[in-house]
Scaffold this active site. Structure first.
Site, PDB file in Angstrom:
ATOM      1  N   ASP A 194       0.833  -1.196   0.000  1.00 43.29           N
ATOM      2  CA  ASP A 194       0.000   0.000   0.000  1.00 43.29           C
ATOM      3  C   ASP A 194       0.871   1.250   0.000  1.00 43.29           C
ATOM      4  OD1 ASP A 194      -2.283   1.506   0.060  1.00 43.29           O
ATOM      5  OD2 ASP A 194      -2.730   1.146   2.177  1.00 43.29           O
ATOM      6  N   ASN A 241     -10.557  -2.783  -6.481  1.00 38.75           N
ATOM      7  CA  ASN A 241      -9.723  -1.879  -7.282  1.00 38.75           C
ATOM      8  C   ASN A 241     -10.330  -1.548  -8.647  1.00 38.75           C
ATOM      9  OD1 ASN A 241      -6.518  -3.188  -6.095  1.00 38.75           O
ATOM     10  ND2 ASN A 241      -7.760  -1.494  -5.340  1.00 38.75           N
TER      11      ASN A 241
END
Length: 248
Positions: free
Chosen positions: A17, A65
């Site tokens: 991340d 996503n």
């Protein structure tokens, strides 16, 4: 010099991340951040292979996503294809077998073709398994396993933890001993929900592109100090990982 650790995870999982924030802090595009992130992934996999970690799972692309801008999603898949083609000779040389966790039928055709080729070419690797969680959702994986068991018509008494685990994408692999998340976020984000039941967690503020070997070593050193009891207490508690299934 590569350090030694008293205890290493047999299976390391990583929530990568912070690519976008890393790029923004440097006045770069998100694409630049994703490119830097792939290099960090390459470094981590190579170092884990050197250290002798048997299984590595990277959270590459979640089902959530898809909500990102279409051009960014297209770039991510193109980057993945180029990365796999470029790195495949190295993976084969290092004896690393590639496996995919996730629903591939929804991916672009060129991506599916590249993935199949990479999985097939690396199938004989026996030094490390690299799992890419791609178009992955922990909840969806659990539902998928439930549907598979229902389709088999198993009696309720026959639905054991082992039977359930055999229907997961990770079937035949041990659960992750350690899950690392970068960029300061403190959540699982729908990642390996079943498998993470007794995982240790390591959170760092470091953005993923900056997570190099030194940062990995810090996480592994922290893991080596953990007393892993798996629900037990007292003198008889286990201080190491629980027994894990054999690789299929």
């Amino acid at each position: 010099m590569t350090p030694t650790f008293d205890t290493l995870p047999r299976h390391l999982a990583v929530i990568m991340d912070g690519n976008g924030r890393w790029a923004k802090a440097r006045g770069l595009s998100r694409s630049d951040g994703h490119k830097a992130g792939t290099e960090a992934a390459k470094t981590l996999v190579s170092e884990c292979r050197t250290l002798g970690i048997e299984h590595v799972t990277l959270y590459t692309f979640s089902r959530e996503n898809w909500a990102r801008p279409k051009d960014e999603v297209a770039f991510l898949f193109d980057l993945l294809v180029r990365f796999m083609k470029r790195e495949m000779p190295s993976l084969i040389e290092q004896g690393i077998r590639l496996r995919i966790l996730g629903e591939l039928s929804e991916l672009p055709l060129t991506t599916r073709q590249a993935i199949k080729m990479a999985v097939d070419r690396s199938a004989k690797g026996n030094r490390m398994t690299l799992n890419l969680a791609l178009n992955y959702s922990g909840r969806d994986e659990i539902l998928r396993a439930c549907r598979a068991l229902a389709a088999k018509g198993l009696a309720p008494s026959a639905i054991t933890e082992d039977a359930f685990a055999a229907e997961l994408y990770t079937a035949g692999q041990p659960d992750p001993d350690l899950i690392i998340r970068t960029s300061g976020e403190l959540r699982l984000s729908n990642f390996l929900l079943w498998q993470a039941a007794y995982s240790e967690f390591y959170f760092t503020d470091t953005y993923w592109p900056d997570f190099g070997t030194d940062e990995l070593h810090k996480a592994l050193a922290a893991f080596a100090t953990r007393a892993r009891r798996f629900g037990a207490t007292g003198e008889d508690a286990q201080h190491d990982r629980a027994p894990a299934g054999d690789e299929s």
